[in-house]
Design a protein around this motif. Structure first.
Motif, PDB file in Angstrom:
ATOM      1  N   HIS A  44      -9.711  12.599  18.179  1.00 21.30           N
ATOM      2  CA  HIS A  44     -11.042  12.397  18.758  1.00 21.30           C
ATOM      3  C   HIS A  44     -10.979  12.491  20.277  1.00 21.30           C
ATOM      4  CE1 HIS A  44     -15.225  11.178  18.788  1.00 21.30           C
ATOM      5  NE2 HIS A  44     -15.227  11.100  17.485  1.00 21.30           N
ATOM      6  N   HIS A  99     -15.238   4.051  22.292  1.00 18.05           N
ATOM      7  CA  HIS A  99     -13.989   4.695  21.874  1.00 18.05           C
ATOM      8  C   HIS A  99     -12.814   4.088  22.624  1.00 18.05           C
ATOM      9  CE1 HIS A  99     -15.779   8.009  19.561  1.00 18.05           C
ATOM     10  NE2 HIS A  99     -16.765   7.947  20.448  1.00 18.05           N
ATOM     11  N   HIS A 105     -19.297  13.624  12.039  1.00 21.98           N
ATOM     12  CA  HIS A 105     -18.503  13.264  10.854  1.00 21.98           C
ATOM     13  C   HIS A 105     -19.179  13.635   9.534  1.00 21.98           C
ATOM     14  CE1 HIS A 105     -15.549  11.056  13.279  1.00 21.98           C
ATOM     15  NE2 HIS A 105     -16.582  11.010  14.107  1.00 21.98           N
ATOM     16  N   HIS A 149     -18.112   7.075   8.909  1.00 31.11           N
ATOM     17  CA  HIS A 149     -19.385   6.572   9.409  1.00 31.11           C
ATOM     18  C   HIS A 149     -20.375   7.729   9.507  1.00 31.11           C
ATOM     19  CE1 HIS A 149     -17.542   8.090  13.043  1.00 31.11           C
ATOM     20  NE2 HIS A 149     -18.542   7.726  13.841  1.00 31.11           N
ATOM     21  N   PRO A 200     -13.824  16.102  14.472  1.00 32.99           N
ATOM     22  CA  PRO A 200     -12.686  15.445  13.823  1.00 32.99           C
ATOM     23  C   PRO A 200     -12.825  15.236  12.310  1.00 32.99           C
ATOM     24  CG  PRO A 200     -14.056  13.812  14.912  1.00 32.99           C
ATOM     25  CD  PRO A 200     -14.650  15.156  15.236  1.00 32.99           C
TER      26      PRO A 200
HETATM   27 ZN   LIG Z   1     -16.904  10.791  16.234  1.00 26.09          ZN
END
Ligand SMILES: [Zn+2]
Ligand SMILES: [Zn+2]
Ligand SMILES: [Zn+2]
Length: 283
Positions: A238, A216, A90, A85, A47
């Protein structure tokens, strides 16, 4: 000021297809166009998003698929990166900024909160060490994000606001930029962030799968956040292989859609600027 948001990737950390998986969604993701069950929208790379306005080009996160995503979307220059983060899905594409960073007159700014900065410096230590620096390392410079919910960074006439979100046991960073907000990797939106998410045109939320998960948000919970915050439109990201694109959209309200790799959205990135309502001719 009109901006274009492009979803570079919309998958969970393992991507879709998930390596070694033969489920219907994973098979659908890579089936040739026209084959029975094929749906390219189920192919979800790691993502991140790209924002473009007035000739400026900004990323939120650089995942391990960034190289292929930049080729696919013809991202030929980058002016800045905001990080959410420090998880691998990421940050690991940071090194692919190298050829893009060599062209910039100044080091490419990377905005990161404290834990993310620490991991970037450790993982890419050959880039950031001052002695014996690898000569063709990315020409990047980390700028610490200002502290506190709603803290602002202004870039090329657009204001990026820090939106704290809870991701499992950690507090990480989401962003609001004008009339849109990007909250990937979140299990809860803390009370302090709710007032910062009012009057949105576009709300982008983590929605991993149908079942709850400790770090999540899941489908029903994200739909509840949309009802609470009432953006004009919402897009989920995500996502794992537990969500089939067409079957999931069929059970969602019409203003709530699943994002997919390559989806582009137009929005106003500087609604309070005096030029917002007039036509801009990007110089
Ligand atoms: Zn992630
Ligand atoms: Zn699968
Ligand atoms: Zn994460």
């Amino acid at each position: 000021m009109q901006a274009t948001l492009t979803f570079l990737g919309t998958g969970t950390s393992m991507g879709v297809p998930t390596l070694g998986c033969e489920c219907a969604v994973c098979r659908s993701a890579v089936a040739p166009a026209g084959a029975s069950g094929a749906d390219f929208r189920n192919r979800r790379t790691r993502p991140s998003i790209h924002l473009a306005w007035n000739g400026h080009s900004v990323l939120i996160d650089t995942g391990p698929d960034f190289h292929a995503q930049a080729i696919r979307e013809r991202v030929t220059h980058v002016d800045a990166v905001f990080y959410t983060h420090h998880h691998a899905d990421h940050i690991l594409g940071m090194d692919d900024l190298r050829p893009l960073s060599f062209r910039n007159p100044e080091p490419l700014p990377l905005f990161a909160d404290e834990p993310t900065e620490a991991v970037l410096r450790r993982v890419f230590q050959y880039t950031f060490r001052s002695e014996d620096r690898y000569p063709t390392s990315a020409r990047v410079r980390i700028f610490p994000l200002p502290a506190g919910a709603g803290a602002e960074v202004t870039l090329f006439g657009a204001v990026f606001q820090r939106i704290p979100v809870i991701h499992g046991r950690e507090s990480i960073t989401g962003y609001r930029f004008g009339s849109a907000a990007y909250l990937t990797d979140m299990s809860e939106i803390p009370a302090e962030s709710l007032p910062l998410l009012q009057d949105l045109d576009i709300l982008i939320l983590d929605a991993l799968r149908p079942e709850p998960h400790p770090s999540h948000s899941h489908l029903a919970k994200s739909v509840d956040y949309v009802s609470l915050l009432q953006p004009r439109r919402a897009f989920f990201t995500h996502m794992s292989h537990d969500l089939d694109h067409a079957a999931t959209e069929a059970i969602l309200p019409p203003h709530v859609r699943l994002a997919y790799d390559g989806l582009k959205l137009e929005f106003d990135i500087a609604p309070d600027s005096p030029h917002s309502s007039s036509q801009e001719h990007g110089a």
